[in-house]
Design a protein around this motif. Structure first.
Motif, PDB file in Angstrom:
ATOM      1  N   ASN A   1       5.187   0.805 -18.970  1.00 30.50           N
ATOM      2  CA  ASN A   1       4.042   1.655 -19.319  1.00 30.50           C
ATOM      3  C   ASN A   1       2.725   0.877 -19.312  1.00 30.50           C
ATOM      4  O   ASN A   1       1.811   1.163 -20.079  1.00 30.50           O
ATOM      5  CB  ASN A   1       4.236   2.328 -20.685  1.00 30.50           C
ATOM      6  N   GLN A   2       2.629  -0.117 -18.416  1.00 32.08           N
ATOM      7  CA  GLN A   2       1.352  -0.786 -18.186  1.00 32.08           C
ATOM      8  C   GLN A   2       0.711  -0.198 -16.918  1.00 32.08           C
ATOM      9  O   GLN A   2       1.411   0.333 -16.059  1.00 32.08           O
ATOM     10  CB  GLN A   2       1.529  -2.297 -17.996  1.00 32.08           C
ATOM     11  N   GLN A   3      -0.586  -0.317 -16.848  1.00 36.06           N
ATOM     12  CA  GLN A   3      -1.312   0.188 -15.690  1.00 36.06           C
ATOM     13  C   GLN A   3      -1.591  -0.957 -14.733  1.00 36.06           C
ATOM     14  O   GLN A   3      -2.204  -1.953 -15.110  1.00 36.06           O
ATOM     15  CB  GLN A   3      -2.630   0.843 -16.134  1.00 36.06           C
ATOM     16  N   ALA A   4      -1.107  -0.832 -13.511  1.00 35.03           N
ATOM     17  CA  ALA A   4      -1.307  -1.861 -12.486  1.00 35.03           C
ATOM     18  C   ALA A   4      -2.201  -1.299 -11.385  1.00 35.03           C
ATOM     19  O   ALA A   4      -1.964  -0.201 -10.889  1.00 35.03           O
ATOM     20  CB  ALA A   4       0.026  -2.301 -11.893  1.00 35.03           C
ATOM     21  N   ILE A   5      -3.241  -2.041 -11.033  1.00 31.72           N
ATOM     22  CA  ILE A   5      -4.199  -1.611 -10.001  1.00 31.72           C
ATOM     23  C   ILE A   5      -4.042  -2.525  -8.786  1.00 31.72           C
ATOM     24  O   ILE A   5      -4.192  -3.742  -8.901  1.00 31.72           O
ATOM     25  CB  ILE A   5      -5.642  -1.663 -10.542  1.00 31.72           C
ATOM     26  N   ILE A   6      -3.702  -1.940  -7.653  1.00 29.33           N
ATOM     27  CA  ILE A   6      -3.470  -2.707  -6.426  1.00 29.33           C
ATOM     28  C   ILE A   6      -4.531  -2.337  -5.397  1.00 29.33           C
ATOM     29  O   ILE A   6      -4.715  -1.151  -5.091  1.00 29.33           O
ATOM     30  CB  ILE A   6      -2.072  -2.413  -5.844  1.00 29.33           C
TER      31      ILE A   6
ATOM     32  N   ASN B   1      -6.127  -1.400  -1.988  1.00 27.02           N
ATOM     33  CA  ASN B   1      -5.503  -0.703  -0.864  1.00 27.02           C
ATOM     34  C   ASN B   1      -5.433  -1.548   0.402  1.00 27.02           C
ATOM     35  O   ASN B   1      -4.582  -1.311   1.258  1.00 27.02           O
ATOM     36  CB  ASN B   1      -6.257   0.597  -0.575  1.00 27.02           C
ATOM     37  N   GLY B   2      -6.348  -2.527   0.541  1.00 32.07           N
ATOM     38  CA  GLY B   2      -6.319  -3.375   1.725  1.00 32.07           C
ATOM     39  C   GLY B   2      -5.015  -4.135   1.823  1.00 32.07           C
ATOM     40  O   GLY B   2      -4.362  -4.169   2.863  1.00 32.07           O
ATOM     41  N   LYS B   3      -4.600  -4.756   0.724  1.00 24.62           N
ATOM     42  CA  LYS B   3      -3.333  -5.489   0.713  1.00 24.62           C
ATOM     43  C   LYS B   3      -2.155  -4.521   0.751  1.00 24.62           C
ATOM     44  O   LYS B   3      -1.140  -4.795   1.385  1.00 24.62           O
ATOM     45  CB  LYS B   3      -3.260  -6.357  -0.549  1.00 24.62           C
ATOM     46  N   LEU B   4      -2.287  -3.416   0.056  1.00 20.15           N
ATOM     47  CA  LEU B   4      -1.179  -2.460  -0.022  1.00 20.15           C
ATOM     48  C   LEU B   4      -0.827  -1.886   1.338  1.00 20.15           C
ATOM     49  O   LEU B   4       0.344  -1.676   1.663  1.00 20.15           O
ATOM     50  CB  LEU B   4      -1.549  -1.334  -0.993  1.00 20.15           C
ATOM     51  N   SER B   5      -1.835  -1.638   2.161  1.00 19.46           N
ATOM     52  CA  SER B   5      -1.586  -1.024   3.475  1.00 19.46           C
ATOM     53  C   SER B   5      -1.100  -2.021   4.516  1.00 19.46           C
ATOM     54  O   SER B   5      -0.600  -1.628   5.563  1.00 19.46           O
ATOM     55  CB  SER B   5      -2.871  -0.352   3.989  1.00 19.46           C
ATOM     56  N   ASN B   6      -1.225  -3.326   4.215  1.00 19.97           N
ATOM     57  CA  ASN B   6      -0.829  -4.357   5.182  1.00 19.97           C
ATOM     58  C   ASN B   6       0.441  -5.088   4.803  1.00 19.97           C
ATOM     59  O   ASN B   6       0.867  -6.002   5.513  1.00 19.97           O
ATOM     60  CB  ASN B   6      -1.961  -5.379   5.356  1.00 19.97           C
ATOM     61  N   GLU B   7       1.052  -4.716   3.679  1.00 23.35           N
ATOM     62  CA  GLU B   7       2.271  -5.379   3.241  1.00 23.35           C
ATOM     63  C   GLU B   7       3.415  -4.365   3.170  1.00 23.35           C
ATOM     64  O   GLU B   7       3.216  -3.161   3.332  1.00 23.35           O
ATOM     65  CB  GLU B   7       2.062  -6.029   1.863  1.00 23.35           C
TER      66      GLU B   7
END
Length: 270
Positions: free
Chosen positions: A150-155, A157-163
């Motif tokens: 129940n922690q909030q993690a912010i990723i 999008n640049g890294k998220l879309s390339n991994e």
């Protein structure tokens, strides 16, 4: 005499610029009507293709202002104003902003790709960038996950879309693979029958595809059995916790030894 001179110059300016001003006004009115319809039509296309509402709003606004700027440049050219330098200034400003916001633009581009191709949606349970959790929000720049704790993690999008992204919610069912080690002295057939009975007696374990048990490895101190079964996403964790606990209970009750590391102490006498 001076008044007549100013009057003549005023009339000359009106004669020279009045048609251009009228033309510019007509271009503005007609262009605004056409561009508004273009933006409206583009929004309908994006809505028909089920684009996320945040992406629809952003692309619609971006298209609107791009057409407005184009319209202004056309009007300035109609009035006789040199637009080459104006366009060069806009291009230079865009380049400067792009260099200053390289990371943010990469995140923006990644957000657009995620919203268009939809590798996951809000509510999906995913694993990415070493984090796993339920997707709470997909923004233009960042994606927000609600982790298991129940922690909030912010990723970004640049890294998220390339991994690599693992979407556990993409399919309605999941297969589990639990490894249970038994000693070399234990009865393999009996252990396999116990494992199959554990999952077969659980109503939350799917009957099709059928559960299966096989010898996965002859390890240094144990024979590792692989128990494979299917469950829905909603029942997956309940099944896993139940099966793990029952393996220990049933193996103990049936005399099946589960090996664990032993430490041997050797003493030398003088």
């Amino acid at each position: 005499m001076e008044t007549d001179k100013w009057l003549e110059q005023g009339i000359a300016l009106v004669v020279e610029y009045a048609p251009k001003i009228v033309m510019a006004i007509l271009i503005w009115i007609i262009g605004s009507i056409i561009f508004s319809r273009v933006v409206k039509y583009a929004r309908k296309i994006m809505e028909r293709r089920n684009y996320e509402i945040s992406l629809r709003e952003f692309l619609g606004t971006l298209l609107y202002w791009a057409l407005k700027i184009l319209l202004i440049i056309v009007i300035l050219g109609t009035l006789g104003i040199e637009t080459t330098s104006f366009a060069a200034i806009i291009a230079s400003a865009g380049l400067a902003v792009g260099l200053a916001l390289q990371g943010s633009l990469a995140n923006f581009a990644g957000g657009v790709l995620i919203l268009i191709f939809k590798p996951f949606k809000v509510g999906d349970f995913i694993e990415a960038q070493g984090l796993s959790g339920t997707v709470k929000e997909i923004g233009i720049i960042n994606t927000v996950l609600n982790t298991f704790g129940n922690q909030q993690a912010i990723i970004p999008n640049g890294k998220l879309s390339n991994e690599n992204i693992v979407n556990y919610s993409a399919e309605s069912t999941r297969r589990e693979n639990i490894t249970a080690g038994i000693s070399y002295d234990s009865d393999i057939k009996k252990a396999k029958a116990i494992l199959l009975d554990i999952v077969s007696s659980n109503d939350k374990v799917l009957k099709h595809p059928e559960p299966a048990v096989m010898v996965a490895e002859l390890a240094d101190s144990s024979v590792n059995l692989s128990l494979r079964y299917w469950a829905t996403n909603d029942d997956f964790w309940d099944c896993r916790w139940y099966v793990l606990e029952e393996i220990k209970n049933r193996f103990d009750a049936e005399g099946i030894e589960i090996p664990y590391p032993h430490q041997v102490e050797i003493q030398k006498q003088a």
